[in-house]
Scaffold this motif. Structure first.
Motif, PDB file in Angstrom:
ATOM      1  N   PRO A 127       7.617  -4.390  -8.258  1.00  0.00           N
ATOM      2  CA  PRO A 127       8.253  -5.517  -7.562  1.00  0.00           C
ATOM      3  C   PRO A 127       9.027  -5.082  -6.313  1.00  0.00           C
ATOM      4  O   PRO A 127       9.700  -4.050  -6.314  1.00  0.00           O
ATOM      5  CB  PRO A 127       9.212  -6.099  -8.592  1.00  0.00           C
ATOM      6  N   ALA A 128       8.913  -5.890  -5.270  1.00  0.00           N
ATOM      7  CA  ALA A 128       9.667  -5.652  -4.040  1.00  0.00           C
ATOM      8  C   ALA A 128      11.151  -5.855  -4.307  1.00  0.00           C
ATOM      9  O   ALA A 128      11.543  -6.759  -5.048  1.00  0.00           O
ATOM     10  CB  ALA A 128       9.194  -6.599  -2.946  1.00  0.00           C
ATOM     11  N   GLN A 129      11.989  -5.000  -3.721  1.00  0.00           N
ATOM     12  CA  GLN A 129      13.435  -5.077  -3.924  1.00  0.00           C
ATOM     13  C   GLN A 129      14.189  -5.323  -2.626  1.00  0.00           C
ATOM     14  O   GLN A 129      15.369  -5.614  -2.644  1.00  0.00           O
ATOM     15  CB  GLN A 129      13.930  -3.780  -4.576  1.00  0.00           C
ATOM     16  N   VAL A 150       9.135  -8.220   4.794  1.00  0.00           N
ATOM     17  CA  VAL A 150       8.903  -9.621   5.116  1.00  0.00           C
ATOM     18  C   VAL A 150       7.728 -10.109   4.266  1.00  0.00           C
ATOM     19  O   VAL A 150       6.616  -9.607   4.407  1.00  0.00           O
ATOM     20  CB  VAL A 150       8.592  -9.798   6.622  1.00  0.00           C
ATOM     21  N   ASP A 151       7.996 -11.044   3.360  1.00  0.00           N
ATOM     22  CA  ASP A 151       6.970 -11.621   2.473  1.00  0.00           C
ATOM     23  C   ASP A 151       6.296 -10.593   1.571  1.00  0.00           C
ATOM     24  O   ASP A 151       5.142 -10.771   1.180  1.00  0.00           O
ATOM     25  CB  ASP A 151       5.911 -12.379   3.285  1.00  0.00           C
ATOM     26  N   THR A 152       6.982  -9.522   1.252  1.00  0.00           N
ATOM     27  CA  THR A 152       6.419  -8.510   0.356  1.00  0.00           C
ATOM     28  C   THR A 152       6.705  -8.894  -1.081  1.00  0.00           C
ATOM     29  O   THR A 152       7.848  -9.126  -1.461  1.00  0.00           O
ATOM     30  CB  THR A 152       7.025  -7.123   0.653  1.00  0.00           C
ATOM     31  N   ALA A 153       5.655  -8.937  -1.903  1.00  0.00           N
ATOM     32  CA  ALA A 153       5.813  -9.243  -3.321  1.00  0.00           C
ATOM     33  C   ALA A 153       5.935  -7.967  -4.145  1.00  0.00           C
ATOM     34  O   ALA A 153       6.637  -7.931  -5.156  1.00  0.00           O
ATOM     35  CB  ALA A 153       4.636 -10.068  -3.820  1.00  0.00           C
ATOM     36  N   GLY A 154       5.249  -6.910  -3.733  1.00  0.00           N
ATOM     37  CA  GLY A 154       5.289  -5.663  -4.482  1.00  0.00           C
ATOM     38  C   GLY A 154       4.349  -4.625  -3.898  1.00  0.00           C
ATOM     39  O   GLY A 154       3.820  -4.793  -2.792  1.00  0.00           O
ATOM     40  N   PHE A 155       4.131  -3.569  -4.686  1.00  0.00           N
ATOM     41  CA  PHE A 155       3.330  -2.447  -4.216  1.00  0.00           C
ATOM     42  C   PHE A 155       2.392  -1.963  -5.309  1.00  0.00           C
ATOM     43  O   PHE A 155       2.725  -1.994  -6.488  1.00  0.00           O
ATOM     44  CB  PHE A 155       4.237  -1.278  -3.796  1.00  0.00           C
ATOM     45  N   GLU A 190       1.368  -8.923  -0.547  1.00  0.00           N
ATOM     46  CA  GLU A 190       2.159  -9.990   0.073  1.00  0.00           C
ATOM     47  C   GLU A 190       2.293 -11.170  -0.890  1.00  0.00           C
ATOM     48  O   GLU A 190       1.478 -11.341  -1.794  1.00  0.00           O
ATOM     49  CB  GLU A 190       1.481 -10.452   1.364  1.00  0.00           C
ATOM     50  N   ARG A 191       3.295 -11.985  -0.668  1.00  0.00           N
ATOM     51  CA  ARG A 191       3.512 -13.176  -1.519  1.00  0.00           C
ATOM     52  C   ARG A 191       2.321 -14.139  -1.456  1.00  0.00           C
ATOM     53  O   ARG A 191       2.026 -14.832  -2.414  1.00  0.00           O
ATOM     54  CB  ARG A 191       4.791 -13.883  -1.106  1.00  0.00           C
ATOM     55  N   SER A 192       1.602 -14.140  -0.346  1.00  0.00           N
ATOM     56  CA  SER A 192       0.437 -15.016  -0.187  1.00  0.00           C
ATOM     57  C   SER A 192      -0.790 -14.479  -0.923  1.00  0.00           C
ATOM     58  O   SER A 192      -1.809 -15.147  -1.002  1.00  0.00           O
ATOM     59  CB  SER A 192       0.103 -15.163   1.302  1.00  0.00           C
ATOM     60  N   GLY A 193      -0.686 -13.257  -1.449  1.00  0.00           N
ATOM     61  CA  GLY A 193      -1.813 -12.639  -2.144  1.00  0.00           C
ATOM     62  C   GLY A 193      -2.551 -11.619  -1.307  1.00  0.00           C
ATOM     63  O   GLY A 193      -3.391 -10.883  -1.817  1.00  0.00           O
ATOM     64  N   GLY A 194      -2.256 -11.572  -0.015  1.00  0.00           N
ATOM     65  CA  GLY A 194      -2.885 -10.592   0.863  1.00  0.00           C
ATOM     66  C   GLY A 194      -2.414  -9.180   0.542  1.00  0.00           C
ATOM     67  O   GLY A 194      -1.367  -8.985  -0.079  1.00  0.00           O
ATOM     68  N   ARG A 195      -3.205  -8.220   0.958  1.00  0.00           N
ATOM     69  CA  ARG A 195      -2.871  -6.812   0.710  1.00  0.00           C
ATOM     70  C   ARG A 195      -2.985  -6.007   1.996  1.00  0.00           C
ATOM     71  O   ARG A 195      -3.894  -6.228   2.791  1.00  0.00           O
ATOM     72  CB  ARG A 195      -3.795  -6.219  -0.349  1.00  0.00           C
ATOM     73  N   ASN A 196      -2.048  -5.076   2.185  1.00  0.00           N
ATOM     74  CA  ASN A 196      -2.058  -4.164   3.329  1.00  0.00           C
ATOM     75  C   ASN A 196      -2.063  -2.743   2.801  1.00  0.00           C
ATOM     76  O   ASN A 196      -1.061  -2.288   2.243  1.00  0.00           O
ATOM     77  CB  ASN A 196      -0.820  -4.370   4.199  1.00  0.00           C
TER      78      ASN A 196
END
Length: 139
Positions: free
Chosen positions: A64-66, A38-43, A96-102
């Motif tokens: 890139p997220a797939q 959900v809203d993942t841009a990549g890793f 995340e797409r918003s620029g956040g990181r987990n």
């Protein structure tokens, strides 16, 4: 009948291990799967020599997220900047797409290289071929 020189067998065994060591460059392949994205841009992937860090970033461009919110995906990263036989620790971070990181708390422990089992297998193969060659010459 000629005598067989058994010294060639241990020497070829050592040579087989050396060749296995030189032929296969050490690498670590890190794989992971997601159940949903959900809203993942990549890793981003990080590596350390210690489980407590410090961890260094391996990929400056995110992988890139797939996947999508309903289905995840499988990922693979090949780390060729490792040294044979050393132990490394890896940590994954989601962008995340918003620029956040987990950053995930799990740390994977891995030993670099094809492994001593493969090297010993090549050594046994080289010793067997040397013995066979010497036995044929002795006839």
């Amino acid at each position: 009948m000629k005598s067989i020189s058994y010294l060639a067998i241990p020497l070829s065994f050592a040579l087989g291990i050396l060749l296995a060591w030189l032929v296969w460059p050490p690498k670590v392949i890190v794989t992971w799967e997601t159940a949903s994205e959900v809203d993942t841009a990549g890793f981003y992937l990080y590596r350390s020599d210690s489980p407590s860090g410090p961890f260094i970033l391996l990929n400056t461009t995110p992988i890139p997220a797939q996947g999508d919110p309903l289905t995840g995906a499988s990922y693979q990263f090949e780390d060729r900047t490792v040294k044979w036989g050393r132990v490394y620790f890896y940590r994954l971070e989601e962008l995340e797409r918003s620029g956040g990181r987990n950053q995930y708390p799990e740390v994977a422990k891995v030993r670099a290289g094809a492994g001593w089992g493969l090297a010993l297998g090549f050594g046994v193969l080289a010793a067997s071929l040397a013995w066979l060659g010497l036995a044929v010459k002795a006839r």
